[in-house]
Write an enzyme that holds these catalytic residues in place. Sequence first.
Site, PDB file in Angstrom:
ATOM      1  N   ASP A  35       0.779  -1.247   0.000  1.00 44.88           N
ATOM      2  CA  ASP A  35       0.000   0.000   0.000  1.00 44.88           C
ATOM      3  C   ASP A  35       0.816   1.305   0.000  1.00 44.88           C
ATOM      4  O   ASP A  35       1.766   1.429   0.771  1.00 44.88           O
ATOM      5  CB  ASP A  35      -0.873   0.087   1.254  1.00 44.88           C
ATOM      6  CG  ASP A  35      -1.609  -1.185   1.587  1.00 44.88           C
ATOM      7  OD1 ASP A  35      -1.516  -2.155   0.830  1.00 44.88           O
ATOM      8  OD2 ASP A  35      -2.270  -1.202   2.638  1.00 44.88           O
ATOM      9  N   GLU A  94     -10.559  -2.369   4.381  1.00 49.13           N
ATOM     10  CA  GLU A  94      -9.197  -1.873   4.603  1.00 49.13           C
ATOM     11  C   GLU A  94      -9.052  -0.484   3.972  1.00 49.13           C
ATOM     12  O   GLU A  94      -9.852  -0.075   3.120  1.00 49.13           O
ATOM     13  CB  GLU A  94      -8.158  -2.829   3.994  1.00 49.13           C
ATOM     14  CG  GLU A  94      -8.181  -4.213   4.635  1.00 49.13           C
ATOM     15  CD  GLU A  94      -7.070  -5.163   4.182  1.00 49.13           C
ATOM     16  OE1 GLU A  94      -6.570  -5.910   5.010  1.00 49.13           O
ATOM     17  OE2 GLU A  94      -6.722  -5.147   2.994  1.00 49.13           O
TER      18      GLU A  94
END
Length: 491
Positions: free
Chosen positions: A34, A208
């Site tokens: 990420d 998420e």
Amino acid sequence: MVGGAAAAAGSTHNERADYRPRLHYVPPTGFMNDPNGLVFFAGEYHLYYQYNPAASIMGNVHWGHAVSTDLLNWRTLPTTLAPTLAGLVFSGSAVVDHHNTSGFFSDGGGGIVAIYTRAAADLQTQEIAFSGDAGRTLTPYGHNPVIDRQSSQFRDPKVFWHAPDERWILVVVEARRHQVLFYGSADLKAWTLLGEFGHAGLLGVDYECPDLVCLPVEGGGERWVLIVSINPGAPLGGSAVQYFVGEFDGKTFVAEDAVTRLMDFGKDFYAFQTFANVRETIGIAWMSNWQYANDVPAWPSRGAMTLPRRLGLRRVRDDWRLVQRFPDLTPQVARTLVDGTRPSGSGVLLEQALTPGAALEIQLQVELPSAELFTLSFVNEAGEQLDVGMDAGPFGGLYIDHHRTRGFEQRYFVKRLSHASLPGTRTMDLHLILDRSSLELLGEQGAAAATALYFASAPFSLLRLVAGGGRALVPRLLIRHLRDIPSAAGG
Ligand code: FRU
């Protein structure tokens, strides 16, 4: 990521340096997922990211770091936040504390504050860290954590300054309960729970990486958009990013309809996050999927970021569409191959030789007066092919088809992707970026987006434009080779 076991599935023998992207940021070694802490400060864009410096598989999670002045050419800097006995450093965000609300910046000036998840096996808490040296080092606050709910699935804080209420808002998920939580704070240290959203939309196993942005609507007005990644359990398997359109009153988000929308019709766009301290809404996603992120060929690191995408919102009939745009790549152009020709006819309309391996930008408009199919086919000397096409049939639309590439096979690695257009659609605009091992595609003036990894056993050397079943015309065609970014040279 579910649990920490993904690392066990990975291997490092599967290496192919010639898959290394040339236009997209990748770290020199290790494993990246990420984007984190995206922030503009003192003339630089900061890209922190989930990073394993020790191996090209997920685990041992630090915050890696790169900076850029143009959002394209990134320079890798030393790794910042590191695991401690309290856990790994999971995803989070960063803000510029202009007015020193946190008190970290004793000279009265501002600085960067990062907010992230400290992740132990059975506890996830939110911590903050500050930087007095333009983001180079992030020093954890002495009284961390700043939020602890005694939860093992509480992560991925995104913070922004909410001007109407003059306070910071933190958006975070109770991942497995499928809740987005909103906290408020005056100083980035003491946080109060203000509201909750969910469960809603696609749940998957975990929510998420939430983000909340206020976007201009084309033609006037604005709406709040709540972005929530889910993993695993996306419609194509594994990871995907969904969004909700609605209102934020400073405390909570209320969706204005019950519709779930996906940001991307590919399978390799995850954990999208927007930049803090910029005027427009611009973000970056991780270009992979947890179902095979540890298994794709390494170059020798694994993991790449998308190009930055500028966001807007469009009303389309009774629907909302997030609109995504690539940045202007003109400063990155190495060579214009085609500009101003207007191919038309049926069958093969154009054949264009490519510099094998160089990144490519293509913009075109196509009209299908009688053709049923229009395809851009990238072919290589091994006889492999990647197609980007438009199908004018009643169940058609945009598609990507790379099943005739043989560089990587895995149970969950999907090679055919499609997006439905309104039946009767006979015109299309396409903007695509083809790099080694990735394709980013925008159509419908940015309202359709797809991001796909692909692995051909040799680079593409020819592009063919083909009209099937009738006539097509291409009133606008621009094909340009793009320069490598410095990190592609190993920097
Ligand atoms: C999303 C994610 C986050 C977590 C991080 C761990 O890809 O699973 O929820 O913070 O990755 O690297």
